[in-house]
Design a protein around this motif. Structure first.
Motif, mmCIF file in Angstrom:
data_model
loop_
_atom_site.group_PDB
_atom_site.id
_atom_site.type_symbol
_atom_site.label_atom_id
_atom_site.label_comp_id
_atom_site.label_asym_id
_atom_site.label_seq_id
_atom_site.Cartn_x
_atom_site.Cartn_y
_atom_site.Cartn_z
ATOM 1 N N THR A 33 0.923 -1.061 0.073
ATOM 2 C CA THR A 33 0.048 0.189 0.117
ATOM 3 C C THR A 33 0.999 1.134 -0.086
ATOM 4 O O THR A 33 0.413 2.288 -0.496
ATOM 5 C CB THR A 33 -0.854 -0.003 1.231
ATOM 6 O OG1 THR A 33 -1.681 -1.219 1.372
ATOM 7 C CG2 THR A 33 -1.932 1.119 1.302
ATOM 8 N N ASP A 34 2.091 1.204 0.422
ATOM 9 C CA ASP A 34 2.997 2.251 0.648
ATOM 10 C C ASP A 34 3.440 2.819 -0.883
ATOM 11 O O ASP A 34 4.074 3.820 -1.104
ATOM 12 C CB ASP A 34 4.078 2.173 1.347
ATOM 13 C CG ASP A 34 3.842 1.632 3.008
ATOM 14 O OD1 ASP A 34 2.890 2.114 3.553
ATOM 15 O OD2 ASP A 34 4.793 0.893 3.531
ATOM 16 N N ASP A 35 3.167 1.871 -1.758
ATOM 17 C CA ASP A 35 3.435 2.543 -3.151
ATOM 18 C C ASP A 35 2.611 2.959 -3.635
ATOM 19 O O ASP A 35 2.507 3.303 -5.051
ATOM 20 C CB ASP A 35 3.656 1.065 -3.958
ATOM 21 C CG ASP A 35 4.959 0.178 -3.275
ATOM 22 O OD1 ASP A 35 5.885 0.886 -3.104
ATOM 23 O OD2 ASP A 35 4.887 -0.872 -3.178
ATOM 24 N N SER A 77 -4.687 3.165 4.345
ATOM 25 C CA SER A 77 -3.399 3.592 4.623
ATOM 26 C C SER A 77 -2.667 3.914 3.290
ATOM 27 O O SER A 77 -1.603 4.004 3.036
ATOM 28 C CB SER A 77 -2.610 2.480 5.049
ATOM 29 O OG SER A 77 -3.016 2.110 6.578
ATOM 30 N N ILE A 78 -3.412 4.351 2.119
ATOM 31 C CA ILE A 78 -2.875 5.076 0.964
ATOM 32 C C ILE A 78 -2.193 6.338 1.579
ATOM 33 O O ILE A 78 -2.677 7.006 2.146
ATOM 34 C CB ILE A 78 -3.947 5.447 -0.102
ATOM 35 C CG1 ILE A 78 -4.284 3.868 -0.523
ATOM 36 C CG2 ILE A 78 -3.246 6.078 -1.102
ATOM 37 C CD1 ILE A 78 -5.414 4.081 -1.459
ATOM 38 N N PRO A 79 -0.820 6.455 1.149
ATOM 39 C CA PRO A 79 -0.030 7.722 1.598
ATOM 40 C C PRO A 79 -0.204 8.919 1.060
ATOM 41 O O PRO A 79 -0.175 10.025 1.717
ATOM 42 C CB PRO A 79 1.588 7.009 1.228
ATOM 43 C CG PRO A 79 1.577 5.918 0.499
ATOM 44 C CD PRO A 79 0.176 5.510 0.354
ATOM 45 N N LEU A 330 -4.901 -5.494 -0.848
ATOM 46 C CA LEU A 330 -3.903 -5.991 -0.168
ATOM 47 C C LEU A 330 -4.156 -6.155 1.605
ATOM 48 O O LEU A 330 -3.761 -6.950 2.396
ATOM 49 C CB LEU A 330 -2.658 -4.892 -0.209
ATOM 50 C CG LEU A 330 -2.004 -4.739 -1.470
ATOM 51 C CD1 LEU A 330 -1.435 -3.645 -1.825
ATOM 52 C CD2 LEU A 330 -1.261 -5.958 -1.567
ATOM 53 N N LYS A 331 -5.057 -5.367 1.993
ATOM 54 C CA LYS A 331 -5.465 -5.402 3.490
ATOM 55 C C LYS A 331 -6.042 -6.804 3.771
ATOM 56 O O LYS A 331 -6.061 -7.476 4.668
ATOM 57 C CB LYS A 331 -6.516 -4.423 3.720
ATOM 58 C CG LYS A 331 -6.721 -4.279 5.053
ATOM 59 C CD LYS A 331 -6.887 -2.469 5.556
ATOM 60 C CE LYS A 331 -6.763 -2.305 6.981
ATOM 61 N NZ LYS A 331 -6.852 -1.015 7.466
ATOM 62 N N ASP A 332 -7.064 -7.405 2.654
ATOM 63 C CA ASP A 332 -7.550 -8.585 3.026
ATOM 64 C C ASP A 332 -6.620 -9.693 3.015
ATOM 65 O O ASP A 332 -6.941 -10.835 3.603
ATOM 66 C CB ASP A 332 -8.828 -8.788 1.812
ATOM 67 C CG ASP A 332 -9.863 -8.079 2.167
ATOM 68 O OD1 ASP A 332 -9.982 -7.512 3.060
ATOM 69 O OD2 ASP A 332 -10.617 -7.678 0.996
ATOM 70 N N GLU A 333 -5.469 -9.579 2.248
ATOM 71 C CA GLU A 333 -4.574 -10.817 2.186
ATOM 72 C C GLU A 333 -3.830 -11.071 3.529
ATOM 73 O O GLU A 333 -3.654 -10.410 4.392
ATOM 74 C CB GLU A 333 -3.556 -10.531 1.162
ATOM 75 C CG GLU A 333 -3.930 -10.732 -0.055
ATOM 76 C CD GLU A 333 -3.037 -10.465 -1.442
ATOM 77 O OE1 GLU A 333 -2.131 -9.937 -0.801
ATOM 78 O OE2 GLU A 333 -3.488 -10.375 -2.505
#
Ligand code: PBG
Length: 333
Positions: A33-35, A77-79, A330-333
């Protein structure tokens, strides 16, 4: 290749691929998510959610509704987000003077977002195209986009945006010298810590079509479109020169745009300059993928595959209209 690479049958590259655990262990790149940077379209009004026809699943939002989208981005958490305005045609003019009006839609959006969500990064384009009646990124004088006169306006545009609270100024206009001029005006107004993310290698691309529908900037560009300032898709050495200039002029981060057709450029920039480099998976790339998925022609797995290609090429982050969808996954994984 040296002989430590081994040969068959001692070396079986499939062994690492046999099980999920080993595939995970040997993966050379990962998307996090940081990307992700989420681009958002904003329009006037209240309670407006206006779907963009050529971008299935993407809408323009009035500021009140935009805040819901930003809240989602924060929750996942998207930057950072990038804001693009659809300006009422009656407010556009040849100089794009609304671009440097502190009460314009972009500035009001920034202020409202910052009031509620101070942590998320806000990125704003510096370019005149949302505000000019001809749709060009600069001033048109005797049928030519006048570089140096445009710089005077871009400076003012950058200033109103940072005063409103923008964290990252992203010049996307491709005028020569703009990064230096913007850096200077920011520094002399006590904004020495405001970031500049330069659209350094921005190509004159037909993949921007749906974006121009979204902000209403495409109709009057003329036969040459933006070819006199955006880069020729044939060129790659020139992209390195653009990046070198922008870094010298004070860019903190650089961007390549569009994304997938220009992975070679990302890779070259990364290996040559080792600077923070971003890819913009633009509107046309999004729509191709999204509509093929909607039609059942492609599996939605292509989204992750496309985003991983940017990581593999060396990108530090990706502007993508898939950002929320992928952050949720990504959070679900
Ligand atoms: C404006 C701008 C464009 C995009 C981002 N900023 C379009 C253009 O240059 O005409 C395109 C983004 C997309 O297609 O998603 N200078």
């Amino acid at each position: 290749m040296s002989n430590i690479q081994g040969k068959f049958p001692n070396t079986r590259l499939r062994r690492n691929r046999m099980k999920e655990f080993s595939r995970r262990l040997v993966a050379e790149n990962n998307l996090s998510t940081d990307d992700l940077i989420l681009p958002l379209f904003v329009c006037e009004g209240n309670n407006v959610e206006d779907p963009i026809k050529s971008m299935p699943g993407v809408s323009r939002y009035s500021i009140d509704k935009l805040l819901n989208k930003v809240e989602e981005a924060v929750r996942f958490s998207i930057p950072a987000i990038a804001i693009f305005p659809q300006i009422e045609p009656s407010l556009k003019n040849a100089e794009g003077s609304l671009a440097y009006d502190e009460k314009n839609l972009v500035c009001r959006s920034i202020k409202n977002i910052k009031k509620e969500f101070s942590g998320i990064g806000i990125i704003c384009d510096v370019a005149l195209d949302p505000f000019t009646d001809h749709g060009h990124d600069g001033l048109v004088i005797n049928d030519i986009i006048d570089n140096d006169k445009t710089l005077d306006i871009l400076e003012k545009q950058a200033l109103v945006q940072v005063h409103a609270g923008c964290d990252v100024i992203a010049p996307s206009d491709m005028m020569d010298g703009r990064v230096g001029r913007i850096r200077k005006v920011l520094d002399s107004n006590s904004f020495q810590d405001t970031l500049i993310l330069s659209y350094a290698a921005k190509y004159a691309s037909a993949f921007y079509g749906p974006f121009r529908d979204a902000i209403g900037s495409g109709a009057k560009l003329g036969k040459d479109g933006k070819l006199t300032y955006q880069m020729d898709p044939s060129n790659s050495d020139e992209a390195l020169r653009e990046v070198a200039l922008d870094i010298n002029e004070g860019a903190d981060m650089v961007m390549v745009k569009p994304g997938m057709p220009y992975l070679d450029i990302i890779s070259k920039i990364k290996s040559e300059f080792k600077v923070p480099t971003f890819a913009y998976q633009v509107s046309g790339e999004y729509s191709m993928i999204k509509e093929s998925i909607n039609k059942g022609w492609l599996s939605e797995k292509v989204i992750m595959e496309s985003l991983l290609s940017f990581k593999r090429a060396g990108a530090n982050g990706i502007l993508t209209y898939f950002a929320l969808e992928i952050a949720k996954k990504l959070k679900d994984e």
